[in-house]
Design an enzyme around this catalytic site. Sequence first.
Site, short mmCIF file in Angstrom:
data_model
loop_
_atom_site.label_atom_id
_atom_site.label_comp_id
_atom_site.label_asym_id
_atom_site.label_seq_id
_atom_site.Cartn_x
_atom_site.Cartn_y
_atom_site.Cartn_z
N MET A 60 -3.85 6.10 9.78
CA MET A 60 -3.17 6.57 8.57
C MET A 60 -1.81 5.95 8.35
O MET A 60 -1.28 6.00 7.24
CB MET A 60 -3.00 8.08 8.64
CG MET A 60 -1.99 8.54 9.67
SD MET A 60 -1.70 10.34 9.66
CE MET A 60 -0.82 10.54 8.14
N TYR A 61 -1.20 5.35 9.38
CA TYR A 61 0.15 4.83 9.22
C TYR A 61 0.16 3.68 8.22
O TYR A 61 -0.49 2.66 8.42
CB TYR A 61 0.71 4.34 10.55
CG TYR A 61 0.95 5.43 11.58
CD1 TYR A 61 1.00 6.78 11.23
CD2 TYR A 61 1.12 5.10 12.92
CE1 TYR A 61 1.23 7.76 12.17
CE2 TYR A 61 1.35 6.08 13.88
CZ TYR A 61 1.39 7.41 13.50
OH TYR A 61 1.61 8.39 14.44
N SER A 62 0.91 3.88 7.14
CA SER A 62 1.03 2.89 6.06
C SER A 62 -0.35 2.45 5.60
O SER A 62 -0.59 1.26 5.33
CB SER A 62 1.85 1.67 6.51
OG SER A 62 3.17 2.07 6.80
N GLN A 63 -1.27 3.43 5.54
CA GLN A 63 -2.62 3.20 5.02
C GLN A 63 -3.32 2.03 5.72
O GLN A 63 -3.99 1.20 5.10
CB GLN A 63 -2.56 2.96 3.51
CG GLN A 63 -1.99 4.14 2.75
CD GLN A 63 -1.88 3.90 1.26
OE1 GLN A 63 -2.21 2.82 0.77
NE2 GLN A 63 -1.40 4.89 0.54
#
Length: 350
Positions: A60-63
């Site tokens: 999920m980090y920065s998509q």
Amino acid sequence: MDTIKLGSTGLDVSPIAIGAMTYGDPKRGHPVWSLPEEESRPLIRHAIEQGINFFDTANMYSQGSSEEILGRALKDFANRDDVVIATKLRHPMRPGPNGKGLSRKAIMTEIDHSLRRLGTDYVDLYQIHRNDPLTPVEETLEALNDLVKAGKVRYLGASSMHAWEFAKALHLQKARGWARFVSMQDHYNLLAREEEREMLPLCKDEGVGTIVWSPLARGRLARGWDAAKATARSGSDPFADMLYTKLTADSDRAIIDAVGAIAEARGVSRAQIALAWLRRNPVVTAPLVGASSKGQIDDAVTSLSITLSDEEVRRLEAPYTPRHDFQGISDDREMQRIMDQVPGFAPAAR
């Protein structure tokens, strides 16, 4: 840098881990503090040069761009067999059905996307990013076990939850002969010590290593009280505002002042003192350092050489006031409400 074992496993990791949430395309992450690839790569390289081999990220980090940046950097700067790559899954990655959670379908889908973004054919440590209350835990644990058997994952880890939930999962894994969680990524620092009640004793008893997130209390322990929101990130972090409420402001200030006094007396940084305190707990394998500068990495490495006296520890711990019973936002609706406020954490189209 000497390595240590992760919990009761044979896996060698550095006693400092780099948290890669900081590294990500600002257009897909947080526009204020996400570092683009050209700024992230020198930091990842510096960490490797300092002997750090443990790197943690999440889908999920920065998509997804955090995984992409980290994967390319590690390929260029390190030997894949020497580094330990950890990533996580659970939060929304795309709109529509099956775009989040810990169902078998989601797990089998997300591991392949993470492997593609990281540019590797296996992940050393695959972690559930909180619990999924909408999926039977047996379904989740069996699917994770299948990833280990398939060779896509070497070890399994979990993150913030209630101790009884973690105990239940460990029991089921042992009873069914499934690969067990070897690590717990939890919230622990001088301002948030609630995990000392149940989770940390459970991990010690079960031989589970802990990987600490927010070891510096979102920077509060690295700066003076009046500079608590001095950075671009700390001034725009609703999650941190929720973690560190005004309910314990007086004791928090006393602890932060004690960190500063001890750091000044020793001629070292506040961060080094706060990280050295964490190392006193043998169940702590490594703090996650979300470094946005080489100096922050150097501080973390230098902290390994600091041994606090019993009197210094007493000064650091005495003012503590118990916080509310926070377990890392295990409630799905509350977590999503917080995440919806943070750019870059919204579901993305693939």
